[in-house]
Design a protein around this motif. Structure first.
Motif, PDB file in Angstrom:
ATOM      1  N   ASN A 271     -15.577  -7.539   3.171  1.00 14.74           N
ATOM      2  CA  ASN A 271     -14.943  -8.047   4.381  1.00 14.74           C
ATOM      3  C   ASN A 271     -14.491  -6.863   5.237  1.00 14.74           C
ATOM      4  OD1 ASN A 271     -13.931 -10.295   2.117  1.00 14.74           O
ATOM      5  ND2 ASN A 271     -14.696 -11.140   4.038  1.00 14.74           N
TER       6      ASN A 271
ATOM      7  N   LYS B 107     -10.491  -5.595   6.634  1.00 12.30           N
ATOM      8  CA  LYS B 107      -9.529  -6.425   5.904  1.00 12.30           C
ATOM      9  C   LYS B 107      -8.879  -5.623   4.789  1.00 12.30           C
ATOM     10  CE  LYS B 107     -10.032 -10.114   8.328  1.00 12.30           C
ATOM     11  NZ  LYS B 107      -8.913 -10.611   9.163  1.00 12.30           N
TER      12      LYS B 107
ATOM     13  N   ASN C 296      -6.995 -12.718   1.693  1.00 14.61           N
ATOM     14  CA  ASN C 296      -7.438 -14.110   1.592  1.00 14.61           C
ATOM     15  C   ASN C 296      -6.441 -14.994   0.845  1.00 14.61           C
ATOM     16  OD1 ASN C 296      -8.365 -12.511  -0.755  1.00 14.61           O
ATOM     17  ND2 ASN C 296      -9.166 -14.470  -1.475  1.00 14.61           N
TER      18      ASN C 296
ATOM     19  N   GLU D   5     -12.065 -15.038   7.650  1.00 10.89           N
ATOM     20  CA  GLU D   5     -12.748 -14.318   6.588  1.00 10.89           C
ATOM     21  C   GLU D   5     -12.356 -14.842   5.207  1.00 10.89           C
ATOM     22  OE1 GLU D   5     -15.169 -11.558   6.754  1.00 10.89           O
ATOM     23  OE2 GLU D   5     -15.311 -12.770   8.565  1.00 10.89           O
TER      24      GLU D   5
END
Length: 278
Positions: free
Chosen positions: A246, A249, A254, A262
């Motif tokens: 990702n 990030k 997440n 994402e």
């Protein structure tokens, strides 16, 4: 660093199409189990569900399977992948120093596998789980623990015909000469303890055919994750490894922000990985 979220009760899943219950595996280990709400109405079918053992992160010393963010993640994976998720509540430093987290997670995996003949202690797993299609997954510290479990399966085995099909590592906490880890593990084996820095022989005996490694470009552990993938490919392990990165990030974004686009992409990739072995 985003602070740990508050713990939530099993009723948290009622609005997400997921059933949740908490179970005690042993005096030291418990788990939160997630089941698609459609499973009981489809009980007459012969199609059983994949089972995902999820091991949360938190630097081996904080966070919980019962927190809102980890519960939300369990709900998403259960609903998206139509799978049973068993999220492990393991012992944390300092109350229970390392290797308690590894031992507790192993006990949870053995407990899940004990349902392979349909007569285990948890009806949801007996009735709806396919124990020939177990996935072991973890984020951060949980990813590190997941790797150690899969190396241990090769030498110790699992009950009956239970089988781990794949492993999903998300921003795993791999390192070398990690003084904090060694402080939390009074019985450590030194800077290259294989529970912290995967040994070549352990990589070669990962007891599954597929591995998905999820990395975040700005994560301080990004380099260690790339090294893990490269060393796994170079080892004598005969499985297939997929890597997902990702861009822009950071570590475990997440989990902290489930609404990030994402984060959705990660969940979609996990779902695809579970259901598409090719």
């Amino acid at each position: 660093m985003t602070p740990p979220s508050e713990n939530v009760p099993p009723s948290f899943g009622s609005s997400s199409g997921v059933l949740i219950k908490d179970v005690e595996i042993s005096t030291d280990v418990s788990a939160r189990i997630f089941l698609p709400s459609s499973a009981p109405t489809n009980a007459c079918t012969t199609q059983k569900l994949h089972v995902v053992l999820f091991i949360h992160g938190g630097g081996f010393c904080m966070r919980s399977a019962f927190s809102e963010d980890n519960t939300r993640f369990g709900c998403h994976i259960t609903a998206d992948a139509n799978a049973i998720v068993v999220s492990v509540e393991y012992g944390l430093f300092p109350a229970r120093p390392i290797p308690a987290c590894y031992d507790d997670s192993w006990a949870a995996l053995e407990w899940v596998a004990s349902h392979c003949k349909g007569n285990g202690p948890e009806p949801w797993i007996n009735d709806y789980g396919d124990l020939s299609r177990i996935f072991v997954s973890g984020n951060s510290a949980g990813g590190t623990i997941s790797h150690t479990l899969l190396a241990k399966v090769r030498s110790m085995g699992l009950p009956g015909d239970a089988k781990v099909e794949g492993m999903i590592l998300i921003h795993s906490y791999f390192g070398e000469d990690d003084k904090m880890w060694m402080f939390m593990c009074p019985t450590n084996l030194g800077p290259q303890d294989p529970r912290m820095k995967p040994a070549v022989e352990d990589l070669a005996r990962i007891a599954c055919g597929r591995v998905l490694v999820v990395l975040a470009e700005k994560d301080g552990l990004y380099g260690a994750g790339k090294t893990y993938v490269n060393e796994l490919i170079k080892s004598e392990w005969e499985g297939k490894v997929d890597i997902m990165v990702n861009k822009e990030k950071d570590h475990c974004f997440n989990i902290y922000d489930h609404s990030d686009p994402e984060a959705l992409v990660i969940r979609q990739r996990i779902t695809s990985f579970i259901h598409n072995p090719s």
